[in-house]
Design an enzyme around this catalytic site. Structure first.
Site, short mmCIF file in Angstrom:
data_model
loop_
_atom_site.label_atom_id
_atom_site.label_comp_id
_atom_site.label_asym_id
_atom_site.label_seq_id
_atom_site.Cartn_x
_atom_site.Cartn_y
_atom_site.Cartn_z
N GLU A 99 0.85 -1.20 0.00
CA GLU A 99 0.00 0.00 0.00
C GLU A 99 0.89 1.25 0.00
O GLU A 99 1.99 1.23 0.54
CB GLU A 99 -0.91 -0.06 1.24
CG GLU A 99 -1.80 1.13 1.47
CD GLU A 99 -2.84 1.35 0.40
OE1 GLU A 99 -2.43 1.55 -0.76
OE2 GLU A 99 -4.03 1.38 0.71
N ASP A 100 0.41 2.32 -0.62
CA ASP A 100 1.20 3.54 -0.64
C ASP A 100 1.13 4.30 0.69
O ASP A 100 2.14 4.76 1.21
CB ASP A 100 0.77 4.46 -1.80
CG ASP A 100 -0.72 4.77 -1.79
OD1 ASP A 100 -1.49 4.04 -1.13
OD2 ASP A 100 -1.13 5.74 -2.45
N ASP A 103 -3.75 6.01 6.31
CA ASP A 103 -4.15 7.27 6.92
C ASP A 103 -5.10 6.95 8.10
O ASP A 103 -4.64 6.57 9.17
CB ASP A 103 -4.82 8.12 5.83
CG ASP A 103 -5.09 9.54 6.24
OD1 ASP A 103 -4.23 10.15 6.89
OD2 ASP A 103 -6.18 10.05 5.92
N PHE A 152 -0.21 16.76 3.86
CA PHE A 152 -0.80 16.05 2.72
C PHE A 152 0.29 15.86 1.68
O PHE A 152 0.89 16.83 1.22
CB PHE A 152 -1.96 16.86 2.15
CG PHE A 152 -2.71 16.13 1.07
CD1 PHE A 152 -3.75 15.27 1.40
CD2 PHE A 152 -2.34 16.28 -0.27
CE1 PHE A 152 -4.42 14.57 0.39
CE2 PHE A 152 -3.01 15.58 -1.27
CZ PHE A 152 -4.05 14.73 -0.93
N ARG A 165 0.96 11.69 -9.51
CA ARG A 165 1.31 10.29 -9.22
C ARG A 165 2.66 9.90 -9.84
O ARG A 165 3.34 9.02 -9.34
CB ARG A 165 0.24 9.33 -9.77
CG ARG A 165 -1.09 9.39 -9.06
CD ARG A 165 -1.95 8.21 -9.52
NE ARG A 165 -3.37 8.37 -9.25
CZ ARG A 165 -3.96 8.02 -8.10
NH1 ARG A 165 -3.25 7.53 -7.11
NH2 ARG A 165 -5.26 8.17 -7.95
C1 PRP Z 1 -5.72 6.24 -0.56
C2 PRP Z 1 -4.53 5.32 -0.28
C3 PRP Z 1 -5.10 4.29 0.62
C4 PRP Z 1 -6.19 5.03 1.37
C5 PRP Z 1 -5.72 5.36 2.74
O1 PRP Z 1 -6.41 5.69 -1.61
O2 PRP Z 1 -3.99 4.77 -1.45
O3 PRP Z 1 -5.65 3.20 -0.09
O4 PRP Z 1 -6.47 6.22 0.64
O5 PRP Z 1 -6.70 6.01 3.47
P1 PRP Z 1 -7.35 5.44 4.80
O6 PRP Z 1 -6.25 4.85 5.65
O7 PRP Z 1 -7.91 6.70 5.41
O8 PRP Z 1 -8.39 4.46 4.44
P2 PRP Z 1 -7.46 6.51 -2.50
O9 PRP Z 1 -8.83 6.18 -2.03
O10 PRP Z 1 -7.07 7.95 -2.54
O11 PRP Z 1 -7.27 5.81 -3.93
P3 PRP Z 1 -5.99 5.75 -4.90
O12 PRP Z 1 -5.01 4.76 -4.29
O13 PRP Z 1 -6.57 5.25 -6.18
O14 PRP Z 1 -5.39 7.14 -5.01
#
Ligand code: PRP
Length: 177
Positions: A99-100, A103, A152, A165
């Site tokens: 995972e990237d 949060d 952020f 990205r």
């Molecule tokens: C982002 C990120 C995680 C998630 C983290 O995804 O890649 O999957 O939010 O947030 P959380 O811990 O509050 O659940 P996003 O929904 O922005 O999709 P993306 O990866 O396609 O940018």
């Protein structure tokens, strides 16, 4: 939000060094084992591709998920669902989720629970950027690139409204006030 500037937080070289360290740890842990490595789209694509190309030891199978979440923050009102599930069966497999960013934790809490229910042999999480201070549900990464206190961030797969990205480094977004 209007963006004033992007301030670099983690440089390209720093990221690549950290990815190599994580890859070495992961390679040692799963040496000689079959390992399903799951990329959480879209954000993790760059970390995932850098990480798996450095793995030596495990026999890697790659797969991908895409998740959607509805409802912002406010405790337990956040619903996460699959847009795209993995195509491989995870039963009896060692599984590493890549995972990237973590949060609030809602996304990974959902995914790890789903995968745990599929009879995996083991389940671990590698995350590039961990924002522990923002957690609303407990999620602990087994492998962490960087612990980010706040702000952020974009780049290295992370977006703001689908932009940035492609950047090879990670930057904090500084808004115009
Ligand atoms: C982002 C990120 C995680 C998630 C983290 O995804 O890649 O999957 O939010 O947030 P959380 O811990 O509050 O659940 P996003 O929904 O922005 O999709 P993306 O990866 O396609 O940018």
């Amino acid at each position: 939000m209007r963006i004033k500037e992007l301030q670099q937080v983690y440089g390209e070289e720093q990221i690549q060094t950290r990815v190599a360290e994580l890859a070495a740890e992961i390679s040692a842990l799963y040496d000689g084992e079959e390992l399903v490595v799951v990329c959480v789209l879209k954000g993790a694509f760059m970390f995932f591709s850098d990480l798996i190309r450095r793995l030596e030891g495990p026999q890697v199978e790659a797969d991908f998920v895409r998740l959607a979440s509805y409802g912002r923050s406010a405790s337990s009102s956040r619903t996460v669902s699959f847009v795209k599930d993995v195509e491989l069966s995870l039963a009896g497999k060692h599984v590493l989720v890549v995972e990237d960013i973590v949060d609030t934790g809602y996304t990974m809490d959902f995914l790890l629970r789903q995968f745990a229910a599929r009879g995996v042999k083991s389940l671990r999480l590698a995350v590039m950027v961990d924002k522990q201070a923002r957690r609303e549900v407990p999620v602990n990464a087994d492998f962490t690139g960087f612990a980010l206190p706040g702000g952020f961030v974009v780049g290295y797969g992370l977006d703001y409204a689908e932009r940035y990205r492609e950047l090879p480094a990670i930057f904090e977004v500084i808004p115009e006030y």
